[in-house]
Scaffold this active site. Structure first.
Site: not given
Ligand code: SF4
Length: 245
Positions: A123, A231
């Site tokens: 993600c 991240c």
């Molecule tokens: S922190 Fe990373 S895993 Fe969580 S919603 Fe945002 S982009 Fe997605």
């Protein structure tokens, strides 16, 4: 010293920066980067979390027209988006650049918008790493607000880094939380509205929790209960991230 094999057109600027950065404080380093060595070729990447306003205020003091890149993952708190606009307006930032994930790749890999549950690294790749890699195209340097006290993964952050053929500048790397707080007060900067509710570090809403003051470190509320602490936008290999399946 440049890492072996990475010399390219930006390396001369990196070497120049290294030779002139010694002894400079954060504001002096920003002035050197923005007004001298990199001029129109540098952007600041800001999350508009609890600490971002300090670095942005210093950048605005040097030049309010420096491009400021914000990664709109589609998962931010509404409070962050409102705070982003309020901070940019108060500081007079004139070039806020909001980037988004590729909609086709989102549809393909995160059609139900729940990828963060099953594969947070994937993600983050879709919603942060790839958009940043695209946003940095055309820039030779970028400015980050990371600090060493923000957790074990950041304890070794240097003021200047060389990553993926670009220079990364971390002017506040050696600042303490007390210095950041004092600078907020000295400059009368607005606080993120969620900070008063126990959010010490703020990212996307699904992956951010409020924490108690004795939880250990400032980013304890990020991906809480998971091994994940970053991240991925600060991993080397960012440029190769574009279009990775
Ligand atoms: S922190 Fe990373 S895993 Fe969580 S919603 Fe945002 S982009 Fe997605």
């Amino acid at each position: 010293m440049l890492p072996e094999g990475l010399a390219d057109a930006n390396s001369a600027d990196y070497a120049k920066l290294q030779s002139r950065a010694d002894g400079l404080d954060a504001l002096g380093l920003l002035d050197l980067v923005i007004r001298d060595v990199f001029a129109e070729r540098v952007t600041s990447v800001a999350s508009f979390g609890t600490e971002s306003a300090v670095l942005l205020a210093m950048i605005a003091e040097v030049s309010p027209s420096v491009p400021v890149t914000f990664l709109d993952t589609g998962k931010h708190f509404q409070e962050t988006l409102s705070y982003r606009d309020a901070v940019a307006a108060q500081l007079g930032l004139t070039d806020l650049r909001v980037t988004h994930p590729d909609p086709l790749r989102l549809e393909r890999y995160d059609g139900d918008s729940q990828l963060w549950r099953a594969d947070p690294d994937g993600c983050c790749q879709l919603r942060k790493v790839e958009p940043l890699a695209r946003a940095l195209e055309g820039f030779d340097a970028w400015i980050s607000g990371r600090k060493r006290y923000q957790g074990w993964a950041r304890v070794g952050i240097p003021m200047l880094e060389w990553a993926d053929g670009k220079v990364k500048v971390n002017p506040l790397a050696d600042w303490s939380a007390e210095q950041v707080n004092a600078e907020f007060n000295r400059r009368n900067l607005p606080r993120h509205p969620l900070q008063a509710h126990g959010y010490l570090s703020i990212g996307c809403a699904p992956c951010t929790q409020a924490v108690s003051g004795d939880s250990g470190f400032v980013r304890a509320g990020r991906w809480a209960g998971q091994g994940k602490t970053e991240c991925g936008i600060h991993d080397h290999g960012l440029i190769q991230a574009i279009g990775r399946p």
